[in-house]
Write an enzyme that holds these catalytic residues in place. Structure first.
Site, mmCIF file in Angstrom:
data_model
loop_
_atom_site.group_PDB
_atom_site.id
_atom_site.type_symbol
_atom_site.label_atom_id
_atom_site.label_comp_id
_atom_site.label_asym_id
_atom_site.label_seq_id
_atom_site.Cartn_x
_atom_site.Cartn_y
_atom_site.Cartn_z
ATOM 1 N N LYS A 1 0.844 -1.214 0.000
ATOM 2 C CA LYS A 1 0.000 0.000 0.000
ATOM 3 C C LYS A 1 0.869 1.250 0.000
ATOM 4 C CE LYS A 1 -1.704 1.717 3.973
ATOM 5 N NZ LYS A 1 -1.402 3.127 4.213
ATOM 6 N N ASN A 2 1.868 1.280 0.878
ATOM 7 C CA ASN A 2 2.652 2.505 1.049
ATOM 8 C C ASN A 2 3.674 2.728 -0.052
ATOM 9 O OD1 ASN A 2 1.104 3.005 3.233
ATOM 10 N ND2 ASN A 2 2.626 2.399 4.748
ATOM 11 N N ARG B 1 -5.223 10.540 3.638
ATOM 12 C CA ARG B 1 -4.150 11.524 3.829
ATOM 13 C C ARG B 1 -3.157 11.482 2.679
ATOM 14 N NH1 ARG B 1 -2.595 13.895 7.527
ATOM 15 N NH2 ARG B 1 -0.510 13.660 6.744
ATOM 16 N N CYS C 1 -5.209 12.681 12.134
ATOM 17 C CA CYS C 1 -6.004 11.442 12.202
ATOM 18 C C CYS C 1 -5.823 10.881 13.602
ATOM 19 C CB CYS C 1 -5.573 10.444 11.131
ATOM 20 S SG CYS C 1 -3.996 9.665 11.506
ATOM 21 N N ARG D 1 -0.215 15.076 12.374
ATOM 22 C CA ARG D 1 0.324 14.823 11.015
ATOM 23 C C ARG D 1 0.402 16.088 10.166
ATOM 24 N NH1 ARG D 1 -1.569 8.922 9.250
ATOM 25 N NH2 ARG D 1 0.402 9.020 8.143
ATOM 26 N N PRO D 2 1.196 17.054 10.596
ATOM 27 C CA PRO D 2 1.366 18.288 9.814
ATOM 28 C C PRO D 2 2.115 18.010 8.505
ATOM 29 C CG PRO D 2 2.951 18.185 11.610
ATOM 30 C CD PRO D 2 2.053 16.990 11.777
ATOM 31 N N ILE D 3 2.143 18.964 7.585
ATOM 32 C CA ILE D 3 2.898 18.821 6.322
ATOM 33 C C ILE D 3 3.981 19.893 6.200
ATOM 34 C CG2 ILE D 3 1.038 17.617 5.077
ATOM 35 C CD1 ILE D 3 0.500 20.378 3.685
ATOM 36 N N ASP D 4 4.403 20.425 7.348
ATOM 37 C CA ASP D 4 5.402 21.518 7.329
ATOM 38 C C ASP D 4 6.696 21.108 6.635
ATOM 39 O OD1 ASP D 4 7.161 20.979 10.355
ATOM 40 O OD2 ASP D 4 5.505 19.765 9.603
ATOM 41 N N LEU D 5 7.115 19.839 6.775
ATOM 42 C CA LEU D 5 8.370 19.405 6.140
ATOM 43 C C LEU D 5 8.207 19.294 4.620
ATOM 44 C CD1 LEU D 5 9.393 16.667 8.755
ATOM 45 C CD2 LEU D 5 10.271 19.014 8.570
ATOM 46 N N ASP E 1 4.304 1.021 12.228
ATOM 47 C CA ASP E 1 3.100 0.350 11.718
ATOM 48 C C ASP E 1 2.938 -1.063 12.270
ATOM 49 O OD1 ASP E 1 3.349 1.866 8.399
ATOM 50 O OD2 ASP E 1 2.694 2.644 10.327
ATOM 51 N N VAL F 1 7.555 7.720 16.811
ATOM 52 C CA VAL F 1 7.253 8.346 15.506
ATOM 53 C C VAL F 1 5.944 9.159 15.544
ATOM 54 C CG1 VAL F 1 6.837 7.911 13.046
ATOM 55 C CG2 VAL F 1 8.540 6.555 14.290
ATOM 56 N N ARG G 1 -9.036 -0.413 4.288
ATOM 57 C CA ARG G 1 -8.278 0.623 3.579
ATOM 58 C C ARG G 1 -6.883 0.115 3.205
ATOM 59 N NH1 ARG G 1 -6.483 4.649 6.937
ATOM 60 N NH2 ARG G 1 -5.090 4.891 5.144
#
Ligand code: EPZ
Length: 420
Positions: free
Chosen positions: A22-23, A94, A118, A123-127, A307, A329, A399
């Protein structure tokens, strides 16, 4: 809404085939936006998230053909017809954020509803933003929308404050069509990043060092079509390894890459399970020695994968002795502890540390699947718990696992899927 009824099932035995990752497939599908040719992707797992990614690509003007008899998806995007990803689709997954880098590189513009947090963290997206800004993009975040624009991205040195998987993938994809060379330092090293880089290089990109903490991308002017088979899912592999141990069973796991699950093998053997790399696959047995406690600390790859944390917690609830689990993490990834404690596991959580006392025989209960891996952990716990376990909100599980209950049933599990 559907739920699983799981009954105590005894030792699981037999062979199981792992599906594609999936990933790995989600960023690979997003990367097809970079291509001016036809991309044929095989060994694709049949998942809700894959369906959502196909919908996103179609909403951008792509022709997407899904051939589930052969687990192959073919994508062709002559012209990107919109630079916006609708919120309806983003809120369902996401990983929609993976189209930001490719869209920006191909069209100079990307508008994506912010995925938001979630159950496992903010889970920010700053990076992601910081990296794309370093390549010269202008990024505005307003009213729950992130808007990225750039006339032409320029190669640069990007240092990641944390080896984020998503940020590494987004920046790497954007840099393939940038002017000049990009270096990503402190990059994430997960096998899924290597698979994405291999796919991009087959399309004509010039990427070196994927799988290390230093990735070098020499920009090119365009990318062509290609064919690519997705790597097996290492977390699904780990899930079936735990299924063998927790039921004290014996399972041969086929179509997996032992190298990708080294930390899981190490921890399972510390518990007393046996893991053998046989010709046809990995054979895991939990029926040879008494299983005992061990401690876990999640880390970015090649450390112990976050995970697998919930799945290991379920196993450690059934062994002799107390174990400590430290989650480094994600800031809120112990929701399953309370659900396992409904089943008698009696787990104590303090911030990012959970103490699993073990030794408590599990008993069936009504529990909720709070996220993908938490849900899978509750299914495995239900296989050894006395009586019946009723797991609701299983859409989380569907999912990320292709035919999860069917595969477990083929190994002897007693699971029924009922529509509520
Ligand atoms: C990927 O998520 C996986 N998802 C996750 O798998 C996995 O848990 C995670 O990597 C870590 O291995 C996919 O590949 C689709 P990160 P991602 O960016 O990319 C923080 C599963 O169960 N961070 O490496 O979102 C973040 O909040 C899922 O299959 C920032 O602070 O993970 C987290 O605490 C769950 N700013 C940490 O870094 C950023 O801009 C790791 O996140 C980005 C991340």
């Amino acid at each position: 809404m559907a739920k699983f009824i799981v009954e105590q099932s005894g030792a699981l035995r037999g062979e199981v085939e792992v599906s594609g990752s999936k990933n790995a497939v989600l960023p690979i599908l997003a990367a097809t936006l970079l291509s001016e040719g036809i991309c044929e992707i095989s060994d694709v797992p049949r998942l809700r998230d894959v369906e959502v990614m196909c919908k996103i690509l179609r909403s951008m003007g792509a022709s997407v053909t899904e051939d589930w008899d052969n687990h192959t998806i073919t994508v062709e995007i002559d012209k990107v017809t919109t630079d916006e990803v609708p919120y309806e689709l983003v809120k369902r997954m996401r990983a929609s954020i993976f189209v930001m880098g490719p869209l920006l590189a191909r069209t100079g513009k990307a508008r994506i509803a912010l995925p938001g947090g979630c159950s496992i963290g903010d889970r920010p997206i700053d990076l992601h933003n910081k990296g794309l800004r370093t390549l010269g993009a202008k990024i505005d975040m307003d009213m729950g929308l992130v808007e990225a624009t750039s006339k032409k991205l320029k190669g640069a040195l990007v240092y990641l404050d944390f080896p984020s998987v998503g940020a590494t993938e987004n920046i790497m994809m954007a840099a393939t069509l940038a002017e000049g060379t990009t270096m990503i330092e402190n990059a994430a090293e997960e096998p899924e990043i290597v698979d994405l880089a291999n796919f991009l290089n087959k399309m004509g990109a010039k990427i070196k060092g994927a799988g290390t903490d230093n990735i070098r991308i020499e920009g090119v002017t365009c990318l062509h079509g290609t064919k690519h088979a997705v790597i097996p899912d290492r977390i699904e592999t780990g899930t079936f390894m735990i299924a063998a141990a927790i039921t004290r069973g014996d399972i041969l796991i086929k179509n997996c890459v032992p190298d990708h699950v080294k930390p899981i093998i190490a921890k399972l053997m510390e518990c007393g399970a046996t893991v053998n790399d046989e010709v046809e696959g990995l054979r895991v047995r939990g029926d040879i020695k008494k299983l005992i406690a061990t401690d876990i600390k999640t880390m970015p790859y090649p450390g112990f994968p976050t995970d697998m944390q919930a799945l290991f917690m379920a196993l450690l609830s059934t062994v002799d002795g107390a174990s400590a689990i430290i989650e480094t993490v994600f800031e809120n990834r112990f929701m399953h502890a309370a659900e396992l404690s409904r089943m008698g596991a009696n787990i104590k959580v303090d911030g990012r540390t959970a103490i699993v006392p073990g030794k408590n025989p599990l008993v069936g209960a009504q529990v909720i699947s709070t996220d993908l891996r938490a849900g899978a952990a509750l299914v495995l716990a239900g296989l050894v718990a006395k009586g019946k376990t009723e797991i609701s909100e299983i859409y989380h599980i569907e999912r990320g696992y292709d035919s999860f209950s069917e595969k477990l049933i083929s190994l002897g599990a007693k699971i029924t899927r009922v529509e509520d």
